[in-house]
Design an enzyme around this catalytic site. Structure first.
Site, PDB file in Angstrom:
ATOM      1  N   GLN A   1      20.313 118.902  44.017  1.00  0.00           N
ATOM      2  CA  GLN A   1      20.697 118.087  43.216  1.00  0.00           C
ATOM      3  C   GLN A   1      21.263 119.652  42.745  1.00  0.00           C
ATOM      4  OE1 GLN A   1      21.413 114.611  41.734  1.00  0.00           O
ATOM      5  NE2 GLN A   1      19.731 114.965  43.419  1.00  0.00           N
TER       6      GLN A   1
ATOM      7  N   ASP B   1      14.580 123.303  46.231  1.00  0.00           N
ATOM      8  CA  ASP B   1      14.877 121.872  46.415  1.00  0.00           C
ATOM      9  C   ASP B   1      16.286 122.214  45.777  1.00  0.00           C
ATOM     10  OD1 ASP B   1      16.072 119.551  46.780  1.00  0.00           O
ATOM     11  OD2 ASP B   1      14.115 118.172  46.896  1.00  0.00           O
TER      12      ASP B   1
END
Ligand SMILES: *Cc1c(COP(=O)(O)O)cnc(C)c1O
Length: 404
Positions: free
Chosen positions: A201, A198
């Site tokens: 960020q 992921d």
């Protein structure tokens, strides 16, 4: 070197006032602000070549198709994917994760194991829980350590030939921890597991080379990297994306349709049913251009300076505790002051024009780990300044005086 004063001119919103004070925007981990160049790319699309893509023979449709596909190539090059068809446009990170989770419904069963890190955003937890409910596979948690890093020894022990998939964020949105994904990927591959990173960020702050990392799947959102909301990507190696059945049926994702049998389009269209967020995709490309014009390494270096300064200044406040002290962090500071509720601090900061996030940051397991209801999170971007950090410190001190 970053010329912050010049860069700030690109962001009209940074000139506004909030409650009579100049805005200090420290909620970049929730969404980044949008430069004129990206806003203009959206206006330009709607004013000059708004049309549906891929289907029209007319000029506007071809211009829109070209711009959309150019954006895909910009994104491919930026993250160094081998092929542009490995970049699937999605509505964001959450959507991208759900495409993978849905695809694995037919590929997993009882006896299979999935590993998820203890510091994931809910969007990288819940879809896997749902997948396990449907398939009988088991979800196991890679624990974290008090300083906000992952327990790599425990990770090694959890990996086994039963492990099919591993889910870890490149950077934790709640703590700013930069996870050692090279090691995590290599260890997963050693047991033949696939890994989903992921990048929501990390993409805005550090360079990511998908081929060099030998990543299986990667997901990220445009709105945290100076792009618009409602658009993101799913990256997967071609062979892996080809394994997954389509996520949604509809227009654009088919090769032929008859009532007897429908055959699916190839990558990337197989996963892009229906009219996509065309302006959003084009603007995502413009955001990549913008980030590249500044340079991701220059961004990382400047934000590191902001992080060091803010950590030093905030640490002087008595009773202030920072959660997440990993040696490698992006410019995120998650903190509490004494027993004051984070929401109360956030409210006072807002009155002083400072935007921070308070709460569990969609990462409740981290808050449970530290046994706190939440934190105040200040997250910085390359358009922020040390002067703004000074204002934050003054405001936190004031909040502390009022609330203690
Ligand atoms: C923001 C974020 C998400 C969710 O992104 P959406 O754009 O809301 O889909 C997932 N993971 C991390 C680490 C995030 O920071």
């Amino acid at each position: 070197m970053i010329d912050v004063a010049r860069i700030r001119e690109d962001f009209p919103i940074l000139n506004r006032k909030v409650h009579g004070q100049p805005l200090v925007y420290f909620d970049n981990a929730a969404t980044s602000q949008t430069p004129k160049q990206v806003i203009n790319s959206i206006v330009d699309y709607y004013e000059n070549y708004n049309a549906n893509i891929h289907r029209g023979v007319h000029a506007l449709s071809q211009e829109a198709t070209d711009a959309y596909e150019q954006a895909r190539i910009k994104i491919q090059k930026h993250f160094n994917a081998a092929h542009s068809h490995e970049i699937i446009f999605t509505s964001g990170t959450t959507h991208a994760i759900n495409i993978i989770a849905s695809g694995y419904q037919t590929l997993l069963g009882p006896g299979d194991e999935l590993l998820v890190s203890a510091m994931e955003h809910h969007s990288n937890i819940v879809p896997w829980q749902m997948l396990c409910e449907k398939t009988g596979a088991q979800l196991k948690v890679i624990p974290m350590l008090p300083n906000g890093t992952l327990d790599l020894e425990a990770y090694q022990k959890l990996l086994s030939p039963r492990t099919q998939l591993v889910f870890v964020n490149h950077v934790s949105n709640a703590l700013g921890t930069i996870n050692p994904i090279e090691k995590l990927i290599a260890a997963a591959h050693a047991v033949d597991a696939k890994i989903v990173i992921d990048g929501a960020q990390a993409a805005p702050h550090i360079a990511t080379d998908l081929q060099q990392l030998d990543l299986d799947y990667y997901v990220t959102s445009a709105h945290k990297i100076c792009g618009p909301t409602g658009v993101g990507i799913l990256y997967g190696k071609s062979a892996l994306l080809n394994l997954l059945p389509p996520y949604q049926g509809g227009g654009e994702m088919i090769a032929t349709v008859t009532f007897e049998k429908t055959t699916y389009a190839g990558l990337p269209h197989k996963f892009e049913a229906g009219t996509p967020n065309i302006a959003g995709g084009i603007a995502f490309g413009a955001a990549i251009d913008y980030i590249q014009s500044i340079g991701i390494d220059a961004i990382a270096a400047y934000e590191e300076e902001l992080l060091r300064y803010a950590t030093a200044q905030l640490s002087k406040i008595e009773g202030l505790k920072i959660y997440g002290q990993a040696p490698h962090k992006t410019a995120v500071i998650s903190f509490n002051v004494g027993a004051i509720h984070p929401y109360d601090i956030g409210t006072i900061l807002d009155k002083m024009g400072i935007a921070v996030r308070t709460g569990h940051h969609c990462a409740q397991p981290i808050m449970d780990y530290y046994q706190i209801p939440g934190t105040v999170r200040a997250s910085f971007s390359f358009y922020n300044t040390k002067e703004e950090i000074d204002r934050l410190v003054v405001a936190v001190n004031k909040a502390k005086m009022m609330l203690e």
